[in-house]
Design an enzyme around this catalytic site. Structure first.
Site, PDB file in Angstrom:
ATOM      1  N   TYR A 158       8.485  30.992  45.453  1.00 57.03           N
ATOM      2  CA  TYR A 158       8.017  29.618  45.698  1.00 57.03           C
ATOM      3  C   TYR A 158       6.916  29.631  46.756  1.00 57.03           C
ATOM      4  CZ  TYR A 158       8.458  24.512  46.372  1.00 57.03           C
ATOM      5  OH  TYR A 158       8.220  23.156  46.465  1.00 57.03           O
TER       6      TYR A 158
ATOM      7  N   LYS B  93       3.110  28.267  46.031  1.00 57.77           N
ATOM      8  CA  LYS B  93       2.575  27.102  46.754  1.00 57.77           C
ATOM      9  C   LYS B  93       1.428  27.519  47.687  1.00 57.77           C
ATOM     10  CE  LYS B  93       5.117  23.823  45.002  1.00 57.77           C
ATOM     11  NZ  LYS B  93       4.498  22.726  44.230  1.00 57.77           N
TER      12      LYS B  93
ATOM     13  N   ASP C 209       4.950  14.745  31.451  1.00 60.93           N
ATOM     14  CA  ASP C 209       6.165  15.444  31.895  1.00 60.93           C
ATOM     15  C   ASP C 209       6.727  16.179  30.689  1.00 60.93           C
ATOM     16  OD1 ASP C 209       8.572  16.139  33.417  1.00 60.93           O
ATOM     17  OD2 ASP C 209       8.102  14.423  34.681  1.00 60.93           O
TER      18      ASP C 209
ATOM     19  N   THR D 237      14.706  14.387  46.589  1.00 58.19           N
ATOM     20  CA  THR D 237      14.484  14.178  45.144  1.00 58.19           C
ATOM     21  C   THR D 237      15.467  15.075  44.392  1.00 58.19           C
ATOM     22  OG1 THR D 237      12.956  16.032  44.914  1.00 58.19           O
ATOM     23  CG2 THR D 237      11.976  13.911  45.517  1.00 58.19           C
TER      24      THR D 237
ATOM     25  N   VAL E 152       2.839  21.834  31.677  1.00 56.45           N
ATOM     26  CA  VAL E 152       1.620  22.190  32.425  1.00 56.45           C
ATOM     27  C   VAL E 152       1.214  23.653  32.250  1.00 56.45           C
ATOM     28  CG1 VAL E 152       1.878  20.382  34.171  1.00 56.45           C
ATOM     29  CG2 VAL E 152       2.870  22.655  34.603  1.00 56.45           C
TER      30      VAL E 152
HETATM   31  P1  NAP Z   1      11.335  16.688  40.617  1.00 51.81           P
HETATM   32  O1  NAP Z   1      12.050  15.430  40.996  1.00 51.81           O
HETATM   33  O2  NAP Z   1      12.095  17.810  40.039  1.00 51.81           O
HETATM   34  O3  NAP Z   1      10.095  16.320  39.675  1.00 51.81           O
HETATM   35  C1  NAP Z   1       9.272  17.326  39.162  1.00 51.81           C
HETATM   36  C2  NAP Z   1       8.913  16.964  37.752  1.00 51.81           C
HETATM   37  O4  NAP Z   1       8.091  18.011  37.212  1.00 51.81           O
HETATM   38  C3  NAP Z   1      10.142  16.856  36.847  1.00 51.81           C
HETATM   39  O5  NAP Z   1      10.072  15.712  36.031  1.00 51.81           O
HETATM   40  C4  NAP Z   1      10.066  18.139  36.035  1.00 51.81           C
HETATM   41  O6  NAP Z   1      10.669  18.035  34.770  1.00 51.81           O
HETATM   42  C5  NAP Z   1       8.566  18.296  35.913  1.00 51.81           C
HETATM   43  N1  NAP Z   1       8.210  19.639  35.456  1.00 51.81           N
HETATM   44  C6  NAP Z   1       8.814  20.812  35.752  1.00 51.81           C
HETATM   45  N2  NAP Z   1       8.240  21.813  35.078  1.00 51.81           N
HETATM   46  C7  NAP Z   1       7.242  21.275  34.335  1.00 51.81           C
HETATM   47  C8  NAP Z   1       6.300  21.779  33.414  1.00 51.81           C
HETATM   48  N3  NAP Z   1       6.265  23.092  33.087  1.00 51.81           N
HETATM   49  N4  NAP Z   1       5.426  20.936  32.834  1.00 51.81           N
HETATM   50  C9  NAP Z   1       5.451  19.612  33.124  1.00 51.81           C
HETATM   51  N5  NAP Z   1       6.340  19.058  33.979  1.00 51.81           N
HETATM   52  C10 NAP Z   1       7.219  19.872  34.564  1.00 51.81           C
HETATM   53  O7  NAP Z   1      10.575  17.299  41.881  1.00 51.81           O
HETATM   54  P2  NAP Z   1       9.924  16.641  43.195  1.00 51.81           P
HETATM   55  O8  NAP Z   1      10.821  16.957  44.334  1.00 51.81           O
HETATM   56  O9  NAP Z   1       9.480  15.265  42.932  1.00 51.81           O
HETATM   57  O10 NAP Z   1       8.686  17.635  43.346  1.00 51.81           O
HETATM   58  C11 NAP Z   1       7.373  17.308  42.925  1.00 51.81           C
HETATM   59  C12 NAP Z   1       6.430  18.327  43.513  1.00 51.81           C
HETATM   60  O11 NAP Z   1       6.541  18.301  44.941  1.00 51.81           O
HETATM   61  C13 NAP Z   1       6.729  19.762  43.098  1.00 51.81           C
HETATM   62  O12 NAP Z   1       5.526  20.451  42.879  1.00 51.81           O
HETATM   63  C14 NAP Z   1       7.448  20.341  44.309  1.00 51.81           C
HETATM   64  O13 NAP Z   1       7.303  21.734  44.409  1.00 51.81           O
HETATM   65  C15 NAP Z   1       6.739  19.617  45.421  1.00 51.81           C
HETATM   66  N6  NAP Z   1       7.523  19.565  46.656  1.00 51.81           N
HETATM   67  C16 NAP Z   1       8.720  18.932  46.693  1.00 51.81           C
HETATM   68  C17 NAP Z   1       9.444  18.918  47.886  1.00 51.81           C
HETATM   69  C18 NAP Z   1      10.778  18.249  48.000  1.00 51.81           C
HETATM   70  O14 NAP Z   1      11.437  18.417  49.052  1.00 51.81           O
HETATM   71  N7  NAP Z   1      11.230  17.492  47.036  1.00 51.81           N
HETATM   72  C19 NAP Z   1       8.931  19.556  49.000  1.00 51.81           C
HETATM   73  C20 NAP Z   1       7.701  20.199  48.922  1.00 51.81           C
HETATM   74  C21 NAP Z   1       7.001  20.191  47.737  1.00 51.81           C
HETATM   75  P3  NAP Z   1      12.205  18.532  34.591  1.00 51.81           P
HETATM   76  O15 NAP Z   1      13.024  17.685  35.531  1.00 51.81           O
HETATM   77  O16 NAP Z   1      12.459  18.281  33.149  1.00 51.81           O
HETATM   78  O17 NAP Z   1      12.204  19.980  34.980  1.00 51.81           O
END
Ligand code: NAP
Length: 276
Positions: free
Chosen positions: A169, A173, A46, A206, A73
């Protein structure tokens, strides 16, 4: 880096090494907990520095099953560091979860070129760099297990259907969805023991979702985040938002030999949202 250790010998993922990007919170952390419960050894990555409280908290929760490496990443150099860390251990990777991602909303004329690239770099280019850099480790891991190594790309329902003011986005995706199918075909046709599938979560509660909702509130689409949560739940056939654990369960299935005959496919975890 400390030695990579496991915390279990039973379960579908016993003896397997899993890397999860964005592993400190949200869906990534839920996957880590589920994989550890099923016997995997984990390397989380992360953006937080090694001494950050979130790192200590995640590693404590995972109780010795996980190690951590700070990595962006989008950085080729950071991917090489991850590869070196894996090579300090067995040099094998059985499960790769490309989970790190950012949400970005805004009308098309409000999105700068830099912002467009930023979203694409994290959500789409990151998984490309991962697959390219870690191919030898995945191939070695895949040779170890019946179902082959498993690459799991966390896309979104926004990679399948469009949404107003989410075009960057959507594009990132959607790119990840088809990138997954491309590598799945390439590896299957080359006879490599590596599968690749994508997961498409709907609204999962989240930090990422909450900050996206906050953005909508600030732009006047709703009075509060709570109102938006309620409205989204009402629009979801199953009547609730998803939990990170709902996605983690699907990821554990794709990571395991239970999905041994699945590659290039997509699992939608959205409470029925896209079926409407
Ligand atoms: P989250 O709680 O924000 O977790 C994402 C993590 O990725 C965070 O720790 C973030 O760090 C880290 N990150 C961001 N940019 C990065 C980079 N350049 N290099 C390494 N790490 C990085 O998000 P989540 O909701 O769990 O989402 C996880 C995945 O699921 C994402 O790909 C998101 O698009 C996908 N998704 C989520 C949802 C939803 O409703 N939550 C729906 C569809 C898809 P920081 O916090 O420091 O930025």
């Amino acid at each position: 880096m400390a030695t990579l250790t496991g915390n279990g010998v039973h379960g579908r993922l016993a003896g397997r090494m899993a890397l999860i990007t964005g592993g400190l919170r949200g869906i990534g952390l839920a996957c880590a907990k589920r994989f550890a419960a099923e016997g995997a050894t984990l390397l989380l990555s992360d953006l937080d520095p090694l001494d950050a409280p979130a790192v200590r908290a995640a590693l404590a929760e995972l109780d010795g099953a996980a190690d951590y490496i700070r990595a962006d990443v989008t950085s080729e150099q950071d991917w090489l560091s991850i590869r070196a860390a894996l090579d300090e251990g067995s040099g094998k990777l059985h499960i790769l979860v490309n989970n790190a991602g950012i949400d970005q909303t805004g009308a098309i004329d409000s999105i700068s070129l830099d912002l467009w690239h930023h979203v694409m770099d994290i959500n789409a280019t990151g998984p490309f760099l991962a697959a390219r850099t870690l191919l030898p480790q995945l191939a070695r891991g895949g040779a170890d297990v019946r179902g082959g190594a498993s690459v799991i790309n966390i896309s979104s329902i926004m990679g399948i259907v469009g949404h107003a003011e989410a075009s960057a986005y959507n594009a990132s995706k959607g790119a990840l969805r088809l990138f997954t199918k491309g590598i799945a075909m390439e590896w299957a046709q080359a006879g490599m023991a590596i599968r690749a599938n994508s997961i498409h979560p709907g609204c999962i509660f989240t930090a990422l979702l909450e900050s996206g909702f906050q953005n909508w509130v600030e732009r006047g689409y709703a009075a509060s985040v709570d109102d938006l949560v309620e409205a989204m739940a009402a629009k979801t056939p199953m009547g609730r938002l998803g939990r990170p654990e709902d996605v983690a369960a699907a990821a554990a299935f794709l990571a395991s030999d239970d999905s041994a005959y699945m590659t290039g496919t997509e699992l939608v975890i959205d409470g029925g949202w896209t079926a409407q």
